[in-house]
Design an enzyme around this catalytic site. Sequence first.
Site, short mmCIF file in Angstrom:
data_model
loop_
_atom_site.label_atom_id
_atom_site.label_comp_id
_atom_site.label_asym_id
_atom_site.label_seq_id
_atom_site.Cartn_x
_atom_site.Cartn_y
_atom_site.Cartn_z
CD GLN A 38 36.52 27.55 27.12
OE1 GLN A 38 37.54 26.99 27.53
NE2 GLN A 38 36.52 28.80 26.70
CG ASN B 245 38.94 28.57 17.65
OD1 ASN B 245 37.77 28.92 17.76
ND2 ASN B 245 39.35 27.36 17.98
NE ARG C 89 32.32 28.62 25.22
CZ ARG C 89 31.83 27.67 24.42
NH1 ARG C 89 30.73 27.00 24.75
NH2 ARG C 89 32.41 27.40 23.28
N GLY C 90 30.70 31.03 22.68
CA GLY C 90 30.68 30.48 21.34
C GLY C 90 30.16 31.56 20.40
CB ALA C 91 31.61 33.03 17.33
NE ARG D 165 34.19 36.58 25.52
CZ ARG D 165 34.48 35.27 25.38
NH1 ARG D 165 33.50 34.40 25.23
NH2 ARG D 165 35.73 34.87 25.38
CG ASP E 105 35.67 32.82 18.88
OD1 ASP E 105 34.68 33.15 19.56
OD2 ASP E 105 36.28 31.76 19.02
#
Length: 365
Positions: free
Chosen positions: A196, A247, A44-46, A87, A237
Amino acid sequence: MRTVEFQNNALRLIDQTVLPGELRVIECRTPGEVRDAIRTMKVRGAPAIGAAAAYGMALAAQALAAGALPDALATLRAAGDDLKSARPTAVNLAWAVDRMLRAADATAGQANGVDALAGALLAEADAIAEEDVATNRQIGAYGNTLIPRGASILTHCNTGSLATVEYGTALGVIRAAHGDRKEIHVFVDETRPFLQGARLTAWELDREGIPQTLISDNMAGHFMRRGAVDLAIVGADRITANGDVANKIGTYTLAVLCKEHGLPFYVAAPTSTVDLALANGDDITIEERSSDEVTQIAGMRIAPAGVRAAHPAFDVTPHRLVTAIITEQGVLRPPFEPALQAAVAAAEAARQTSASGNEETRVRA
């Protein structure tokens, strides 16, 4: 710490769903496995999602049987669409897939078969990953200029090595300030409902030896009012043409609190997170995740059975609440629209120059 790494024809990812209890590395050998890892937030995380998707496309190319290149390109486009579906909000996912498809189209006009195509796409995925590392270190350097010595910094979600290929965006700025011996302190929002901040950011800061205090999300205003917070810095994001920022859910609330208390609210993100095709944040598709992630924590139900819960994974912060956007091209300040356009153009020009230099080196070799 590399979150995304390609070794022995497999994409190796740190499984972020089991942290901090276990540091587990998983392997993906098909684009479908990469898609599922993105969808289930194992990665995860852009920026990390973008790099993982790029390697997913490389895996799709490696799986191609010998045959006509037009058929191979159609197969790659289908794999790209499947990866994009994982996503919808993080623009880096689509950005990376589209970049890989452009590389495939360019290579197909020159290549002598699918083996050459597969090699070209793996090289492009490697380039995306290495660019992310360099980009994030540059973001850290620019962002460090905004951090006063002894600052108390509030951050939200996870924007460190785990959210990128290696270094981090907003947490990269914090890492750079710590490395500069600025004696900073970090307030870490737990980031409900997926935690997170509590599970990942606190873990990263602990490994780095950076002083921190974990707080629940609804404590942020309290500490701001008491003067315990000097600034907030978050990731993104997706950033639209006018500077609106999508975000992790809860970011908008922090921006409003910073405005009320006269605190700087910084966003740290690479230009690959900028989506100039969208005029403003109202045009962003917000991912809706399972309500189970709200009604349960680590599989334990915290709400009565049958209770319905909403779970928008992201919110949008209007550009008027953003003090500055920190990119690898520098610190951008309002008005954001021309600044973002110039930064994206400069980043693309730098990529083209780098690609041309690499091609010349390859030809001479």
